[in-house]
Design an enzyme around this catalytic site. Structure first.
Site, mmCIF file in Angstrom:
data_model
loop_
_atom_site.group_PDB
_atom_site.id
_atom_site.type_symbol
_atom_site.label_atom_id
_atom_site.label_comp_id
_atom_site.label_asym_id
_atom_site.label_seq_id
_atom_site.Cartn_x
_atom_site.Cartn_y
_atom_site.Cartn_z
ATOM 1 N N HIS A 32 0.838 -1.204 0.000
ATOM 2 C CA HIS A 32 0.000 0.000 0.000
ATOM 3 C C HIS A 32 0.871 1.252 0.000
ATOM 4 O O HIS A 32 0.644 2.195 -0.766
ATOM 5 C CB HIS A 32 -0.870 0.054 1.267
ATOM 6 C CG HIS A 32 -1.945 -0.982 1.338
ATOM 7 N ND1 HIS A 32 -2.113 -1.791 2.425
ATOM 8 C CD2 HIS A 32 -2.930 -1.325 0.472
ATOM 9 C CE1 HIS A 32 -3.156 -2.588 2.245
ATOM 10 N NE2 HIS A 32 -3.662 -2.340 1.049
ATOM 11 N N ARG A 105 -1.816 -5.504 -8.703
ATOM 12 C CA ARG A 105 -0.812 -6.502 -8.366
ATOM 13 C C ARG A 105 -0.613 -7.521 -9.466
ATOM 14 O O ARG A 105 0.483 -7.919 -9.780
ATOM 15 C CB ARG A 105 -1.202 -7.226 -7.079
ATOM 16 C CG ARG A 105 -0.906 -6.421 -5.845
ATOM 17 C CD ARG A 105 -1.608 -6.955 -4.655
ATOM 18 N NE ARG A 105 -3.026 -6.673 -4.747
ATOM 19 C CZ ARG A 105 -3.865 -6.758 -3.727
ATOM 20 N NH1 ARG A 105 -3.435 -7.162 -2.566
ATOM 21 N NH2 ARG A 105 -5.134 -6.462 -3.880
HETATM 22 P P1 ADP Z 1 -6.040 -5.679 0.257
HETATM 23 O O1 ADP Z 1 -6.873 -6.068 1.438
HETATM 24 O O2 ADP Z 1 -6.197 -6.641 -0.907
HETATM 25 O O3 ADP Z 1 -4.614 -5.402 0.565
HETATM 26 P P2 ADP Z 1 -7.072 -2.933 0.084
HETATM 27 O O4 ADP Z 1 -8.518 -2.683 -0.129
HETATM 28 O O5 ADP Z 1 -6.557 -2.580 1.414
HETATM 29 O O6 ADP Z 1 -6.743 -4.414 -0.328
HETATM 30 O O7 ADP Z 1 -6.215 -2.233 -1.047
HETATM 31 C C1 ADP Z 1 -6.328 -0.900 -1.395
HETATM 32 C C2 ADP Z 1 -5.573 -0.629 -2.667
HETATM 33 O O8 ADP Z 1 -4.203 -0.986 -2.516
HETATM 34 C C3 ADP Z 1 -6.047 -1.414 -3.886
HETATM 35 O O9 ADP Z 1 -5.935 -0.560 -5.010
HETATM 36 C C4 ADP Z 1 -5.068 -2.528 -4.034
HETATM 37 O O10 ADP Z 1 -4.957 -2.955 -5.357
HETATM 38 C C5 ADP Z 1 -3.810 -1.840 -3.566
HETATM 39 N N1 ADP Z 1 -2.849 -2.767 -3.056
HETATM 40 C C6 ADP Z 1 -3.013 -3.628 -2.041
HETATM 41 N N2 ADP Z 1 -1.898 -4.347 -1.841
HETATM 42 C C7 ADP Z 1 -1.002 -3.926 -2.753
HETATM 43 C C8 ADP Z 1 0.335 -4.294 -3.093
HETATM 44 N N3 ADP Z 1 0.957 -5.261 -2.425
HETATM 45 N N4 ADP Z 1 0.957 -3.642 -4.101
HETATM 46 C C9 ADP Z 1 0.290 -2.685 -4.772
HETATM 47 N N5 ADP Z 1 -0.953 -2.295 -4.522
HETATM 48 C C10 ADP Z 1 -1.612 -2.903 -3.530
#
Ligand code: ADP
Length: 173
Positions: A32, A105
């Site tokens: 994130h 991802r």
């Molecule tokens: P998750 O529970 O799957 O981590 P979130 O709802 O918290 O998902 O994710 C918020 C945003 O962050 C989404 O756009 C998701 O694609 C992105 N995201 C989550 N994990 C990653 C990662 N490891 N690398 C890049 N983007 C990410």
């Protein structure tokens, strides 16, 4: 947090000064934060918005997630943290947000994200900008981290230090 070096080229300055990075962030991972940092380099202002979703809660409360994000993003001057409920596009309209930023991802993220992006564009004319996950984070999700940590696995390389500590406290370690 590593310093944000702002892009001085084309993207800076004009069409999308204020973007939102929405998500559950339960808890925030280095994946994130990588997306937030890169958004902060591209755009004038980034709001990280935690979705208040009563159907999908825990282990961290929304306030705890906000605190963890504030600490993790404290070095970035153009990043702020907030929460929202209801439609993301309504939140965008209320706050003068020009575009949505999402991390991608893998191909498996794409279909759902494309559908949502098209829906949001149709509902409110708000576009979504996709930033590809860094390869080292492409397998990383909050749910996987929680699962591994629950069974005693070491997830410290995948999380900001304060999130690792908070997760250990949640799991009673
Ligand atoms: P998750 O529970 O799957 O981590 P979130 O709802 O918290 O998902 O994710 C918020 C945003 O962050 C989404 O756009 C998701 O694609 C992105 N995201 C989550 N994990 C990653 C990662 N490891 N690398 C890049 N983007 C990410």
């Amino acid at each position: 947090a590593p310093p944000v070096r702002r892009c001085r080229g084309l993207l800076r300055s004009r069409t999308m000064p204020h973007v939102v990075c929405p998500g559950s962030f339960d808890p925030p991972t280095l994946g994130h934060l990588d997306i937030v940092r890169r958004a902060a380099q591209l755009f004038d202002r980034v709001t990280v918005a935690v979705l208040i979703n009563p159907d999908k809660s825990g282990p961290f409360t929304v306030d705890e997630r906000l605190d963890l994000l504030r600490v993790a993003g404290s070095g970035w001057a153009n990043v702020t943290v907030d929460s929202f409920d209801g439609l993301l596009v309504d939140y965008c309209r209320r706050n003068g947000i020009d575009a949505i930023v999402k991390g991608l991802r893998a191909v498996s993220d794409f279909e759902y994200e494309l559908q949502m992006a098209q829906m949001n564009a149709g509902l409110a004319g708000i576009d979504t900008v996709f930033i590809p996950a860094s390869p080292e984070h492409s397998f990383l999700s909050s749910s996987l981290v929680k699962q591994v940590a629950r069974y005693g696995g070491d997830v410290s390389a995948l999380l900001p230090a304060q999130v690792t500590a908070a997760l250990a406290r949640k799991l009673g370690r």
